[in-house]
Motif scaffolding. Structure first.
Motif, PDB file in Angstrom:
ATOM      1  N   UNK A  18       0.839  -1.192   0.000  1.00 29.36           N
ATOM      2  CA  UNK A  18       0.000   0.000   0.000  1.00 29.36           C
ATOM      3  C   UNK A  18       0.875   1.243   0.000  1.00 29.36           C
ATOM      4  N   UNK A  19       0.314   2.331  -0.510  1.00 28.04           N
ATOM      5  CA  UNK A  19       0.994   3.613  -0.439  1.00 28.04           C
ATOM      6  C   UNK A  19       1.954   3.924  -1.561  1.00 28.04           C
ATOM      7  N   UNK A  20       2.146   3.015  -2.525  1.00 26.48           N
ATOM      8  CA  UNK A  20       3.083   3.247  -3.624  1.00 26.48           C
ATOM      9  C   UNK A  20       2.417   2.881  -4.954  1.00 26.48           C
ATOM     10  N   UNK A 178       3.851  10.971   4.289  1.00 23.74           N
ATOM     11  CA  UNK A 178       3.591  12.046   5.244  1.00 23.74           C
ATOM     12  C   UNK A 178       2.192  11.980   5.856  1.00 23.74           C
ATOM     13  N   UNK A 179       1.317  11.162   5.300  1.00 24.68           N
ATOM     14  CA  UNK A 179      -0.039  11.073   5.822  1.00 24.68           C
ATOM     15  C   UNK A 179      -0.056  10.103   7.014  1.00 24.68           C
ATOM     16  N   UNK A 184       0.164   4.541   9.320  1.00 23.20           N
ATOM     17  CA  UNK A 184      -0.320   3.565  10.281  1.00 23.20           C
ATOM     18  C   UNK A 184      -0.810   2.298   9.594  1.00 23.20           C
ATOM     19  N   UNK A 185      -1.470   2.457   8.433  1.00 24.49           N
ATOM     20  CA  UNK A 185      -1.954   1.288   7.711  1.00 24.49           C
ATOM     21  C   UNK A 185      -0.799   0.428   7.213  1.00 24.49           C
ATOM     22  N   UNK A 186       0.252   1.079   6.738  1.00 24.40           N
ATOM     23  CA  UNK A 186       1.420   0.341   6.243  1.00 24.40           C
ATOM     24  C   UNK A 186       2.106  -0.404   7.390  1.00 24.40           C
ATOM     25  N   UNK A 190       2.577  -4.519   7.951  1.00 27.85           N
ATOM     26  CA  UNK A 190       3.897  -5.132   8.086  1.00 27.85           C
ATOM     27  C   UNK A 190       4.006  -5.911   9.393  1.00 27.85           C
ATOM     28  N   UNK A 191       3.491  -5.353  10.467  1.00 26.08           N
ATOM     29  CA  UNK A 191       3.535  -6.051  11.743  1.00 26.08           C
ATOM     30  C   UNK A 191       2.695  -7.325  11.706  1.00 26.08           C
TER      31      UNK A 191
END
Length: 359
Positions: A18-20, A178-179, A184-186, A190-191
């Motif tokens: 996510x995020x990319x 930066x969001x 937090x979602x990323x 991963x955790x």
């Protein structure tokens, strides 16, 4: 004592990244058409560069994931003469290198900007042509080397020469997230993967299967020369984009058309459209665009005819007046001139002495 090789850990699912979005699209396009020349990923540490490259290999059927270490030699990359066979059997035999092992999969190069230029040249040649040609050590050999090249680099540690940058098909620049909600979602994902890798992968198994099937279909479409036609308007849009970016040569045009075709194949479109071109433009031109093509227009209009103007280092025009926006400029001031007295001619001391009379 027998040492048992440890199994490689399961990769993070590509569908869970996510995020990319730009990184995901560039990697998928390179996987649809490996002939694009690979993907160069620029970005700081910890932006999922390695994770995404390893996850991409899992989507390809029976695809190896090969990593090129920084200390690798040219022989270990392209292959060389099998010295053991030559000394034992007195015959010349080719020993394959990493390019042969990467055939059909992903070849990942971390910090590619720190590699010698000779290795990068060989990498890019094979990535674009799909063939590795070795002419050295008394042998002449060629073999198939069709792989997805993924190179990463941190711009803080230096860059590549423009000649090498241009040979990469696509380029993506990653930035820190930066969001807060996205970060937090990323981190949660991963955790969750680190805590229970298999359970996490099971939850994304269906999405992984759909991506893998879509990739197989898109590759079949790209391989069909009669599929995915494009009109003159599409070709014209490509030319306009490349001319506006002031790129050198025609490689950008070719890569942009192939990238747009790969995107159309990925989406199952009937033909390549101008929208496909627009959506791949930035990845194709990011590392090829000339600086002057990005220069903004001057904020102030040029002086009228007859006015005396000067140009400063930033390209801003000035009429010499302190009111023209050049903060800190000082008007010229007269400087006093001190008159310098002329030097008196030197007189030979001998001319002052009287001439002695003759006896």
């Amino acid at each position: 004592m027998t040492i048992t090789a440890a199994a490689m850990p399961a990769p993070f699912p590509f569908s869970a990244i996510a995020g990319q979005p730009h990184l995901r699209q560039a990697l998928l396009l390179a996987a649809v058409d490996p002939g694009l020349g690979g993907v160069l990923i620029e970005g700081p540490r910890g932006t999922a560069k390695t994770t995404a490259a390893r996850a991409l290999a899992e989507l390809l059927p029976d695809a190896p994931f090969v990593t090129l270490p920084l200390g690798a030699s040219l022989e270990s990359l392209v292959g060389t003469l099998d010295l053991g066979r030559a000394m034992a059997a007195h015959e010349l035999q080719f020993a394959p290198g990493l390019l042969a092992r990467a055939h059909g999969g992903v070849l990942y190069v971390d910090e590619i900007n720190l590699l010698p230029d000779a290795l990068i040249d060989s990498l890019l040649d094979a990535a674009a042509s799909g063939v590795n040609v070795v002419e050295r050590d008394g042998i002449s050999h060629r073999h198939a080397a069709r792989f997805v090249l993924v190179g990463t680099m941190n711009p803080e540690e230096g860059t590549l020469r423009p000649q090498l940058l241009d040979r990469f098909g696509l380029c993506v620049q990653l930035h820190n997230v930066d969001d807060p909600a996205e970060r937090q979602a990323i981190v949660r994902a991963r955790l969750a993967f680190d805590t229970d890798p298999q359970g996490f992968r099971d939850r994304h198994a269906q999405a992984q299967g759909e991506l893998s099937a879509a990739l197989v279909r898109a590759r079949a479409l790209v391989a069909d020369a009669a599929a995915l036609p494009y009109t003159d308007a599409v070709h014209e849009a490509v030319s306009e984009m490349c001319i506006a970016a002031a790129v050198d040569g025609l490689r950008a045009d070719l890569v942009m058309l192939r990238s747009a075709r790969a995107l159309a194949a990925w989406e199952g479109a009937a033909a390549v459209t101008s929208d496909h071109v627009q959506r791949v433009t930035e990845a194709v031109l990011l590392h090829r665009r000339k600086p002057e093509a990005e220069a903004p227009a001057p904020r102030t209009a040029p002086p009228e005819a007859g006015g005396k103007a000067s140009s400063d280092a930033d390209g801003k025009h000035s009429t010499g007046s302190p009111d023209d926006g050049d903060w800190g400029a000082m008007p010229p001031e007269p400087v006093g001139i001190e008159r310098v007295k002329p030097l008196r001619p030197l007189i030979d001391s001998r001319q002052r002495q009287p001439t002695p009379k003759k006896a």
